[in-house]
Design an enzyme around this catalytic site. Structure first.
Site, PDB file in Angstrom:
ATOM      1  N   ASN A   1       0.886  -1.160   0.000  1.00 20.76           N
ATOM      2  CA  ASN A   1       0.000   0.000   0.000  1.00 20.76           C
ATOM      3  C   ASN A   1       0.925   1.211   0.000  1.00 20.76           C
ATOM      4  O   ASN A   1       1.474   1.577   1.031  1.00 20.76           O
ATOM      5  CB  ASN A   1      -0.882  -0.046   1.256  1.00 20.76           C
ATOM      6  CG  ASN A   1      -1.932   1.043   1.268  1.00 20.76           C
ATOM      7  OD1 ASN A   1      -1.902   1.952   0.424  1.00 20.76           O
ATOM      8  ND2 ASN A   1      -2.838   0.977   2.215  1.00 20.76           N
TER       9      ASN A   1
ATOM     10  N   ARG B   1      -2.378  -1.999  -3.761  1.00 24.17           N
ATOM     11  CA  ARG B   1      -3.609  -1.228  -3.652  1.00 24.17           C
ATOM     12  C   ARG B   1      -3.493  -0.030  -4.601  1.00 24.17           C
ATOM     13  O   ARG B   1      -2.526   0.720  -4.551  1.00 24.17           O
ATOM     14  CB  ARG B   1      -3.773  -0.734  -2.219  1.00 24.17           C
ATOM     15  CG  ARG B   1      -4.966   0.151  -2.078  1.00 24.17           C
ATOM     16  CD  ARG B   1      -5.142   0.622  -0.657  1.00 24.17           C
ATOM     17  NE  ARG B   1      -6.306   1.475  -0.584  1.00 24.17           N
ATOM     18  CZ  ARG B   1      -6.391   2.547   0.197  1.00 24.17           C
ATOM     19  NH1 ARG B   1      -5.393   2.871   0.978  1.00 24.17           N
ATOM     20  NH2 ARG B   1      -7.476   3.271   0.196  1.00 24.17           N
TER      21      ARG B   1
ATOM     22  N   HIS C   1     -12.741   3.181  -0.632  1.00 27.32           N
ATOM     23  CA  HIS C   1     -12.679   2.198   0.463  1.00 27.32           C
ATOM     24  C   HIS C   1     -13.288   0.861   0.047  1.00 27.32           C
ATOM     25  O   HIS C   1     -13.726   0.074   0.890  1.00 27.32           O
ATOM     26  CB  HIS C   1     -13.452   2.674   1.726  1.00 27.32           C
ATOM     27  CG  HIS C   1     -12.892   3.896   2.381  1.00 27.32           C
ATOM     28  ND1 HIS C   1     -13.689   4.902   2.856  1.00 27.32           N
ATOM     29  CD2 HIS C   1     -11.614   4.248   2.654  1.00 27.32           C
ATOM     30  CE1 HIS C   1     -12.925   5.853   3.392  1.00 27.32           C
ATOM     31  NE2 HIS C   1     -11.664   5.479   3.278  1.00 27.32           N
TER      32      HIS C   1
ATOM     33  N   ARG D   1     -12.226  16.077   6.366  1.00 22.85           N
ATOM     34  CA  ARG D   1     -13.047  16.395   5.183  1.00 22.85           C
ATOM     35  C   ARG D   1     -14.478  16.688   5.604  1.00 22.85           C
ATOM     36  O   ARG D   1     -14.997  16.063   6.527  1.00 22.85           O
ATOM     37  CB  ARG D   1     -13.047  15.237   4.191  1.00 22.85           C
ATOM     38  CG  ARG D   1     -11.689  14.935   3.611  1.00 22.85           C
ATOM     39  CD  ARG D   1     -11.795  13.876   2.505  1.00 22.85           C
ATOM     40  NE  ARG D   1     -10.505  13.299   2.250  1.00 22.85           N
ATOM     41  CZ  ARG D   1     -10.264  11.994   2.193  1.00 22.85           C
ATOM     42  NH1 ARG D   1     -11.244  11.116   2.356  1.00 22.85           N
ATOM     43  NH2 ARG D   1      -9.056  11.555   1.955  1.00 22.85           N
TER      44      ARG D   1
ATOM     45  N   GLU E   1      -7.664  -4.877   4.842  1.00 22.42           N
ATOM     46  CA  GLU E   1      -7.516  -4.603   3.409  1.00 22.42           C
ATOM     47  C   GLU E   1      -6.350  -5.378   2.813  1.00 22.42           C
ATOM     48  O   GLU E   1      -6.414  -5.827   1.671  1.00 22.42           O
ATOM     49  CB  GLU E   1      -7.317  -3.092   3.196  1.00 22.42           C
ATOM     50  CG  GLU E   1      -8.602  -2.313   3.454  1.00 22.42           C
ATOM     51  CD  GLU E   1      -8.390  -0.834   3.691  1.00 22.42           C
ATOM     52  OE1 GLU E   1      -7.771  -0.479   4.718  1.00 22.42           O
ATOM     53  OE2 GLU E   1      -8.843  -0.032   2.867  1.00 22.42           O
TER      54      GLU E   1
END
Ligand code: ADP
Length: 388
Positions: A7, A86, A174, A233, A375
Protein backbone atom coordinates in the site's frame (compact mmCIF):
# COMPACT_ATOMS: atom_id res chain seq x y z
CA UNK A 1 2.67 -19.36 -2.49
CA UNK A 2 4.19 -16.16 -1.09
CA UNK A 3 2.36 -12.94 -1.92
CA UNK A 4 3.55 -9.50 -0.87
CA UNK A 5 0.97 -6.74 -0.46
CA UNK A 6 1.92 -3.09 -0.95
CA UNK A 7 0.00 0.00 0.00
CA UNK A 8 2.15 2.86 -1.31
CA UNK A 9 1.69 6.48 -0.38
CA UNK A 10 3.76 9.39 -1.68
CA UNK A 11 6.12 9.22 1.32
CA UNK A 12 5.23 5.84 2.81
CA UNK A 13 4.97 2.17 2.00
CA UNK A 14 3.03 -0.32 4.09
CA UNK A 15 3.62 -3.97 3.33
CA UNK A 16 2.70 -7.47 4.44
CA UNK A 17 3.96 -10.84 3.26
CA UNK A 18 1.38 -13.64 3.18
CA UNK A 19 1.59 -17.39 2.72
CA UNK A 20 -1.41 -18.21 0.54
CA UNK A 21 -3.90 -19.81 0.46
CA UNK A 22 -3.41 -20.21 4.23
CA UNK A 23 -3.97 -16.44 4.70
CA UNK A 24 -0.96 -16.52 7.03
CA UNK A 25 0.91 -13.27 7.70
CA UNK A 26 4.68 -13.90 7.63
CA UNK A 27 5.85 -10.34 8.22
CA UNK A 28 4.37 -6.89 8.19
CA UNK A 29 5.97 -3.50 8.32
CA UNK A 30 6.22 -0.02 6.94
CA UNK A 31 8.58 2.58 5.56
CA UNK A 32 7.83 6.19 6.43
CA UNK A 33 9.16 9.64 5.53
CA UNK A 34 10.46 8.48 2.17
CA UNK A 35 12.14 11.45 0.44
CA UNK A 36 12.62 13.32 3.71
CA UNK A 37 15.89 13.93 5.59
CA UNK A 38 15.46 11.00 7.93
CA UNK A 39 13.45 7.94 6.93
CA UNK A 40 12.13 5.13 9.10
CA UNK A 41 11.80 1.46 8.18
CA UNK A 42 10.16 -1.03 10.49
CA UNK A 43 9.38 -4.74 10.43
CA UNK A 44 8.09 -5.99 13.79
CA UNK A 45 10.66 -4.90 16.38
CA UNK A 46 13.38 -4.35 13.78
CA UNK A 47 13.73 -0.66 13.03
CA UNK A 48 16.15 1.26 10.84
CA UNK A 49 16.39 5.04 10.88
CA UNK A 50 18.21 6.35 7.83
CA UNK A 51 17.48 8.45 4.76
CA UNK A 52 15.20 6.71 2.25
CA UNK A 53 15.49 8.99 -0.79
CA UNK A 54 12.97 6.98 -2.83
CA UNK A 55 10.72 3.92 -2.52
CA UNK A 56 13.57 1.88 -4.05
CA UNK A 57 15.76 2.20 -0.95
CA UNK A 58 12.83 1.06 1.20
CA UNK A 59 12.29 -2.00 -0.99
CA UNK A 60 16.00 -2.79 -0.87
CA UNK A 61 15.83 -2.87 2.93
CA UNK A 62 12.80 -5.15 2.71
CA UNK A 63 14.65 -7.48 0.32
CA UNK A 64 17.70 -7.60 2.61
CA UNK A 65 15.43 -8.55 5.50
CA UNK A 66 13.63 -11.26 3.51
CA UNK A 67 16.90 -12.80 2.28
CA UNK A 68 18.72 -12.57 5.61
CA UNK A 69 19.48 -16.17 6.59
CA UNK A 70 18.77 -15.38 10.27
CA UNK A 71 15.17 -14.53 9.38
CA UNK A 72 14.67 -17.68 7.24
CA UNK A 73 11.96 -16.16 5.07
CA UNK A 74 13.19 -16.72 1.52
CA UNK A 75 16.44 -17.92 -0.08
CA UNK A 76 15.79 -16.30 -3.45
CA UNK A 77 13.70 -13.31 -4.53
CA UNK A 78 11.98 -15.64 -7.04
CA UNK A 79 10.07 -17.14 -4.11
CA UNK A 80 7.92 -14.00 -4.03
CA UNK A 81 5.32 -15.19 -6.52
CA UNK A 82 3.27 -12.03 -6.71
CA UNK A 83 2.88 -8.53 -5.37
CA UNK A 84 -0.63 -7.18 -4.86
CA UNK A 85 -0.83 -3.39 -4.99
CA UNK A 86 -3.61 -1.23 -3.65
CA UNK A 87 -4.52 1.30 -6.36
CA UNK A 88 -7.04 3.89 -5.29
CA UNK A 89 -8.71 4.85 -8.57
CA UNK A 90 -9.60 2.40 -11.30
CA UNK A 91 -12.00 4.70 -13.16
CA UNK A 92 -14.67 3.01 -15.26
CA UNK A 93 -12.30 0.49 -16.81
CA UNK A 94 -10.92 -1.51 -13.90
CA UNK A 95 -13.59 -3.63 -12.27
CA UNK A 96 -11.52 -6.65 -11.29
CA UNK A 97 -8.09 -7.54 -9.88
CA UNK A 98 -5.77 -6.87 -12.82
CA UNK A 99 -2.39 -8.23 -13.85
CA UNK A 100 -0.15 -5.22 -14.46
CA UNK A 101 1.40 -4.65 -17.89
CA UNK A 102 2.49 -1.53 -19.78
CA UNK A 103 -1.06 -0.80 -20.93
CA UNK A 104 -2.44 -1.08 -17.39
CA UNK A 105 0.24 1.31 -16.12
CA UNK A 106 -0.67 3.82 -18.85
CA UNK A 107 -4.31 3.61 -17.82
CA UNK A 108 -3.43 4.14 -14.14
CA UNK A 109 -1.50 7.22 -15.32
CA UNK A 110 -4.50 8.49 -17.25
CA UNK A 111 -6.45 8.33 -14.00
CA UNK A 112 -4.00 10.64 -12.17
CA UNK A 113 -6.38 13.57 -12.69
CA UNK A 114 -9.15 11.70 -10.83
CA UNK A 115 -6.94 10.73 -7.87
CA UNK A 116 -4.01 13.16 -7.88
CA UNK A 117 -2.93 12.35 -4.33
CA UNK A 118 -3.05 8.58 -4.58
CA UNK A 119 -2.65 7.07 -8.05
CA UNK A 120 0.82 8.59 -8.71
CA UNK A 121 2.12 7.11 -5.44
CA UNK A 122 0.46 3.75 -6.20
CA UNK A 123 2.20 3.67 -9.59
CA UNK A 124 5.58 4.45 -8.02
CA UNK A 125 5.02 1.41 -5.77
CA UNK A 126 4.27 -0.79 -8.81
CA UNK A 127 7.23 0.44 -10.86
CA UNK A 128 9.67 0.07 -7.97
CA UNK A 129 8.38 -3.43 -7.23
CA UNK A 130 8.93 -4.34 -10.89
CA UNK A 131 12.56 -3.22 -10.62
CA UNK A 132 13.31 -5.00 -7.35
CA UNK A 133 11.21 -8.14 -7.91
CA UNK A 134 11.37 -8.58 -11.71
CA UNK A 135 10.16 -12.19 -11.58
CA UNK A 136 7.09 -11.51 -9.44
CA UNK A 137 3.69 -10.96 -11.01
CA UNK A 138 2.33 -7.52 -10.19
CA UNK A 139 -1.39 -7.30 -9.51
CA UNK A 140 -3.42 -4.11 -9.11
CA UNK A 141 -6.41 -4.19 -6.77
CA UNK A 142 -8.54 -1.07 -7.12
CA UNK A 143 -10.37 0.70 -4.30
CA UNK A 144 -13.12 1.72 -6.71
CA UNK A 145 -13.63 -1.74 -8.24
CA UNK A 146 -16.09 -3.07 -5.66
CA UNK A 147 -18.39 -0.14 -6.46
CA UNK A 148 -18.63 -0.81 -10.20
CA UNK A 149 -21.87 -2.71 -9.52
CA UNK A 150 -23.62 0.43 -8.24
CA UNK A 151 -26.63 0.79 -10.57
CA UNK A 152 -27.07 3.89 -12.74
CA UNK A 153 -29.92 5.04 -10.53
CA UNK A 154 -27.30 5.58 -7.81
CA UNK A 155 -24.11 6.38 -9.73
CA UNK A 156 -25.41 9.15 -11.96
CA UNK A 157 -25.63 12.80 -10.92
CA UNK A 158 -28.53 14.95 -12.11
CA UNK A 159 -26.30 17.12 -14.28
CA UNK A 160 -26.10 17.30 -18.11
CA UNK A 161 -25.57 13.94 -19.82
CA UNK A 162 -22.33 15.00 -21.52
CA UNK A 163 -20.59 15.04 -18.13
CA UNK A 164 -21.69 11.48 -17.38
CA UNK A 165 -20.42 10.51 -20.82
CA UNK A 166 -17.06 12.02 -19.86
CA UNK A 167 -16.83 9.93 -16.73
CA UNK A 168 -18.27 12.31 -14.14
CA UNK A 169 -20.17 9.87 -11.95
CA UNK A 170 -20.06 8.27 -8.52
CA UNK A 171 -17.02 6.00 -8.19
CA UNK A 172 -16.84 5.46 -4.43
CA UNK A 173 -13.77 4.49 -2.40
CA UNK A 174 -12.68 2.20 0.46
CA UNK A 175 -14.01 -0.60 -1.75
CA UNK A 176 -11.45 -3.16 -0.61
CA UNK A 177 -12.51 -2.65 3.01
CA UNK A 178 -16.25 -2.62 2.28
CA UNK A 179 -15.85 -5.80 0.24
CA UNK A 180 -13.88 -7.57 2.96
CA UNK A 181 -16.23 -6.76 5.84
CA UNK A 182 -19.41 -7.31 3.82
CA UNK A 183 -18.16 -10.75 2.81
CA UNK A 184 -17.48 -11.54 6.46
CA UNK A 185 -20.97 -10.33 7.35
CA UNK A 186 -22.54 -12.54 4.67
CA UNK A 187 -20.58 -15.49 6.02
CA UNK A 188 -21.81 -14.79 9.56
CA UNK A 189 -25.39 -14.36 8.37
CA UNK A 190 -25.22 -17.49 6.23
CA UNK A 191 -27.35 -15.69 3.67
CA UNK A 192 -26.05 -14.63 0.24
CA UNK A 193 -28.91 -12.30 -0.63
CA UNK A 194 -28.48 -10.18 2.49
CA UNK A 195 -29.01 -6.43 2.77
CA UNK A 196 -26.08 -4.91 4.62
CA UNK A 197 -24.72 -1.47 5.44
CA UNK A 198 -20.99 -1.29 6.06
CA UNK A 199 -19.57 1.76 7.86
CA UNK A 200 -15.85 2.29 7.26
CA UNK A 201 -15.04 4.95 9.86
CA UNK A 202 -11.34 5.85 9.82
CA UNK A 203 -9.77 9.21 9.09
CA UNK A 204 -11.58 9.01 5.79
CA UNK A 205 -15.05 7.54 6.22
CA UNK A 206 -17.75 6.08 4.01
CA UNK A 207 -20.95 4.07 4.22
CA UNK A 208 -21.88 1.41 1.65
CA UNK A 209 -25.14 -0.36 0.97
CA UNK A 210 -24.45 -3.97 -0.09
CA UNK A 211 -27.11 -6.19 -1.68
CA UNK A 212 -26.35 -9.79 -2.70
CA UNK A 213 -22.67 -9.19 -1.93
CA UNK A 214 -22.53 -6.28 -4.38
CA UNK A 215 -22.12 -2.58 -3.75
CA UNK A 216 -25.47 -0.90 -4.38
CA UNK A 217 -24.70 2.63 -3.17
CA UNK A 218 -21.91 4.39 -1.32
CA UNK A 219 -21.47 7.75 0.34
CA UNK A 220 -18.26 8.91 -1.34
CA UNK A 221 -18.76 9.97 -4.91
CA UNK A 222 -16.74 11.30 -7.82
CA UNK A 223 -14.09 12.14 -5.24
CA UNK A 224 -13.52 11.21 -1.60
CA UNK A 225 -14.86 14.40 0.03
CA UNK A 226 -18.54 13.54 -0.21
CA UNK A 227 -20.78 11.82 2.31
CA UNK A 228 -19.98 11.38 5.99
CA UNK A 229 -18.23 13.90 8.24
CA UNK A 230 -14.58 12.77 8.34
CA UNK A 231 -11.39 13.58 10.22
CA UNK A 232 -10.54 16.60 8.09
CA UNK A 233 -13.05 16.39 5.18
CA UNK A 234 -16.41 18.10 5.24
CA UNK A 235 -18.59 15.35 3.79
CA UNK A 236 -21.84 16.56 2.19
CA UNK A 237 -22.21 20.31 1.90
CA UNK A 238 -24.37 22.60 -0.20
CA UNK A 239 -22.50 23.25 -3.47
CA UNK A 240 -23.41 26.94 -3.34
CA UNK A 241 -20.98 27.34 -0.44
CA UNK A 242 -18.13 26.60 -2.84
CA UNK A 243 -19.20 29.35 -5.23
CA UNK A 244 -19.70 31.75 -2.34
CA UNK A 245 -16.17 31.08 -1.11
CA UNK A 246 -14.76 31.48 -4.62
CA UNK A 247 -16.78 34.40 -5.95
CA UNK A 248 -17.76 36.41 -2.89
CA UNK A 249 -15.01 35.73 -0.38
CA UNK A 250 -12.07 35.67 -2.79
CA UNK A 251 -10.68 32.22 -2.03
CA UNK A 252 -8.85 30.43 -4.83
CA UNK A 253 -9.84 26.98 -5.99
CA UNK A 254 -6.72 25.56 -4.24
CA UNK A 255 -7.78 27.30 -1.00
CA UNK A 256 -11.24 25.75 -1.22
CA UNK A 257 -9.79 22.30 -1.90
CA UNK A 258 -7.55 22.68 1.13
CA UNK A 259 -10.40 23.93 3.34
CA UNK A 260 -12.79 21.10 2.40
CA UNK A 261 -10.14 18.38 2.40
CA UNK A 262 -7.81 19.24 5.27
CA UNK A 263 -9.46 21.84 7.47
CA UNK A 264 -13.03 20.64 7.72
CA UNK A 265 -14.75 17.65 9.32
CA UNK A 266 -13.95 16.92 12.98
CA UNK A 267 -10.90 19.17 12.73
CA UNK A 268 -13.19 22.12 12.05
CA UNK A 269 -15.94 21.09 14.45
CA UNK A 270 -13.76 20.16 17.42
CA UNK A 271 -10.20 21.29 16.64
CA UNK A 272 -8.84 17.74 16.28
CA UNK A 273 -9.13 14.83 13.90
CA UNK A 274 -8.27 12.33 16.62
CA UNK A 275 -11.56 10.97 17.88
CA UNK A 276 -9.99 9.86 21.15
CA UNK A 277 -9.25 13.50 22.07
CA UNK A 278 -12.76 14.57 21.17
CA UNK A 279 -14.35 11.75 23.17
CA UNK A 280 -12.18 12.61 26.15
CA UNK A 281 -13.29 16.24 26.05
CA UNK A 282 -16.92 15.29 25.53
CA UNK A 283 -16.79 13.05 28.60
CA UNK A 284 -15.74 16.13 30.60
CA UNK A 285 -18.75 18.06 29.35
CA UNK A 286 -17.09 20.10 26.59
CA UNK A 287 -20.10 21.33 24.56
CA UNK A 288 -18.12 21.77 21.31
CA UNK A 289 -16.86 18.19 21.46
CA UNK A 290 -20.34 16.86 22.30
CA UNK A 291 -21.87 18.70 19.33
CA UNK A 292 -19.12 17.40 17.00
CA UNK A 293 -19.80 13.79 18.03
CA UNK A 294 -23.56 14.30 17.63
CA UNK A 295 -23.09 15.76 14.16
CA UNK A 296 -20.73 12.94 13.17
CA UNK A 297 -23.24 10.30 14.27
CA UNK A 298 -26.24 12.15 12.87
CA UNK A 299 -24.95 12.11 9.29
CA UNK A 300 -24.31 8.37 9.57
CA UNK A 301 -27.89 7.86 10.78
CA UNK A 302 -29.18 9.71 7.72
CA UNK A 303 -27.25 7.39 5.43
CA UNK A 304 -28.46 4.30 7.30
CA UNK A 305 -32.05 5.47 6.93
CA UNK A 306 -31.77 6.25 3.25
CA UNK A 307 -29.90 3.04 2.40
CA UNK A 308 -32.34 0.84 4.32
CA UNK A 309 -35.20 2.58 2.51
CA UNK A 310 -33.54 2.01 -0.87
CA UNK A 311 -32.74 -1.63 -0.15
CA UNK A 312 -36.16 -2.31 1.36
CA UNK A 313 -34.72 -3.65 4.61
CA UNK A 314 -31.56 -4.25 6.54
CA UNK A 315 -30.12 -7.55 7.78
CA UNK A 316 -26.87 -6.27 9.24
CA UNK A 317 -25.05 -3.07 10.13
CA UNK A 318 -21.26 -3.36 10.25
CA UNK A 319 -18.81 -1.00 11.97
CA UNK A 320 -15.18 -1.08 10.87
CA UNK A 321 -11.83 0.86 10.69
CA UNK A 322 -10.20 2.89 13.49
CA UNK A 323 -13.34 4.58 14.79
CA UNK A 324 -15.85 1.87 13.87
CA UNK A 325 -13.77 -0.82 15.56
CA UNK A 326 -12.76 1.14 18.65
CA UNK A 327 -15.31 3.79 19.52
CA UNK A 328 -18.16 2.45 21.62
CA UNK A 329 -19.30 6.07 21.93
CA UNK A 330 -19.83 6.53 18.19
CA UNK A 331 -21.49 3.12 17.87
CA UNK A 332 -23.87 4.06 20.69
CA UNK A 333 -24.70 7.47 19.20
CA UNK A 334 -25.25 6.07 15.71
CA UNK A 335 -27.64 3.36 16.90
CA UNK A 336 -29.40 5.48 19.55
CA UNK A 337 -33.22 5.62 19.34
CA UNK A 338 -33.31 3.36 16.29
CA UNK A 339 -35.12 0.36 17.73
CA UNK A 340 -38.29 1.52 15.91
CA UNK A 341 -36.19 0.83 12.81
CA UNK A 342 -35.02 -2.62 13.90
CA UNK A 343 -31.59 -1.44 15.11
CA UNK A 344 -30.36 -1.55 18.68
CA UNK A 345 -27.21 -2.58 20.52
CA UNK A 346 -26.43 -4.31 23.79
CA UNK A 347 -24.58 -1.81 25.99
CA UNK A 348 -22.35 -4.41 27.64
CA UNK A 349 -21.43 -6.09 24.36
CA UNK A 350 -20.77 -2.69 22.79
CA UNK A 351 -18.19 -1.86 25.44
CA UNK A 352 -16.26 -5.09 24.75
CA UNK A 353 -17.20 -6.40 21.29
CA UNK A 354 -14.21 -8.78 21.09
CA UNK A 355 -15.65 -10.82 23.95
CA UNK A 356 -18.75 -11.44 21.85
CA UNK A 357 -17.05 -12.11 18.47
CA UNK A 358 -17.99 -8.61 17.43
CA UNK A 359 -21.74 -9.18 17.78
CA UNK A 360 -23.11 -6.17 19.67
CA UNK A 361 -26.74 -6.59 18.54
CA UNK A 362 -29.56 -5.75 20.91
CA UNK A 363 -32.89 -7.54 20.88
CA UNK A 364 -34.08 -6.15 17.54
CA UNK A 365 -33.97 -7.77 14.10
CA UNK A 366 -30.96 -6.17 12.46
CA UNK A 367 -27.59 -7.68 13.40
CA UNK A 368 -25.03 -5.09 14.50
CA UNK A 369 -21.42 -6.19 14.20
CA UNK A 370 -17.95 -4.81 14.77
CA UNK A 371 -15.78 -6.48 12.12
CA UNK A 372 -12.11 -5.44 11.96
CA UNK A 373 -11.20 -4.61 8.39
CA UNK A 374 -8.21 -6.26 6.73
CA UNK A 375 -7.52 -4.60 3.41
CA UNK A 376 -4.12 -6.28 3.09
CA UNK A 377 -5.60 -9.75 3.45
CA UNK A 378 -8.33 -8.87 0.94
CA UNK A 379 -5.64 -7.79 -1.56
CA UNK A 380 -3.70 -11.02 -0.97
CA UNK A 381 -6.85 -13.13 -1.41
CA UNK A 382 -7.90 -11.34 -4.59
CA UNK A 383 -4.34 -11.59 -6.01
CA UNK A 384 -4.24 -15.29 -5.18
CA UNK A 385 -7.64 -15.91 -6.75
CA UNK A 386 -6.50 -14.18 -9.94
CA UNK A 387 -3.26 -16.13 -10.24
CA UNK A 388 -3.55 -19.63 -8.88
P1 ADP B 1 -6.89 5.78 8.42
O1 ADP B 1 -8.01 6.26 7.56
O2 ADP B 1 -5.80 6.81 8.58
O3 ADP B 1 -6.41 4.38 8.12
P2 ADP B 1 -7.84 4.61 10.91
O4 ADP B 1 -8.73 3.56 10.38
O5 ADP B 1 -6.55 4.21 11.55
O6 ADP B 1 -7.57 5.76 9.87
O7 ADP B 1 -8.69 5.44 11.99
C1 ADP B 1 -8.19 6.60 12.62
C2 ADP B 1 -9.23 7.13 13.60
O8 ADP B 1 -9.55 6.10 14.54
C3 ADP B 1 -8.77 8.35 14.39
O9 ADP B 1 -9.80 9.31 14.45
C4 ADP B 1 -8.53 7.76 15.77
O10 ADP B 1 -8.73 8.74 16.76
C5 ADP B 1 -9.62 6.71 15.83
N1 ADP B 1 -9.36 5.73 16.89
C6 ADP B 1 -8.34 4.85 17.00
N2 ADP B 1 -8.41 4.17 18.17
C7 ADP B 1 -9.50 4.66 18.83
C8 ADP B 1 -10.13 4.38 20.09
N3 ADP B 1 -9.63 3.47 20.92
N4 ADP B 1 -11.25 5.06 20.41
C9 ADP B 1 -11.76 5.99 19.58
N5 ADP B 1 -11.23 6.30 18.38
C10 ADP B 1 -10.12 5.64 18.01
Amino acid sequence: MKILVFNSGSSSLKFQLFEMPENKVIIKGLAERIGEKQGKFKIGDWEVNKPLPTHKEALELLTDYLLDSDNQIIKDKKEIFAIGHRVVHGGKGFMQPTLVNAEVKDKIKELFSLAPLHNPANLIGIETAEQIFPKAKQVAIFDTAFHHTIPTVNNKYAIPQKFYDEGIQKYGFHGISHQYVSREAIRKLGKENAKIITLHLGNGASATAVVNGKSFDTSMGFGPMNGLVMGTRSGDIDQSIIFYLLDKMGYSSEDVQLILNKKSGMMALAGSNDLRDIEQRASQGDATAILALDMYANVIKKYIGSYAAQMGGLDALVFTAGIGENSDVIRRLVTKDMSFFGISIDVEKNSCPKDYQGDISGNTNTKVWVIPTNEELEIAVQSYELLH
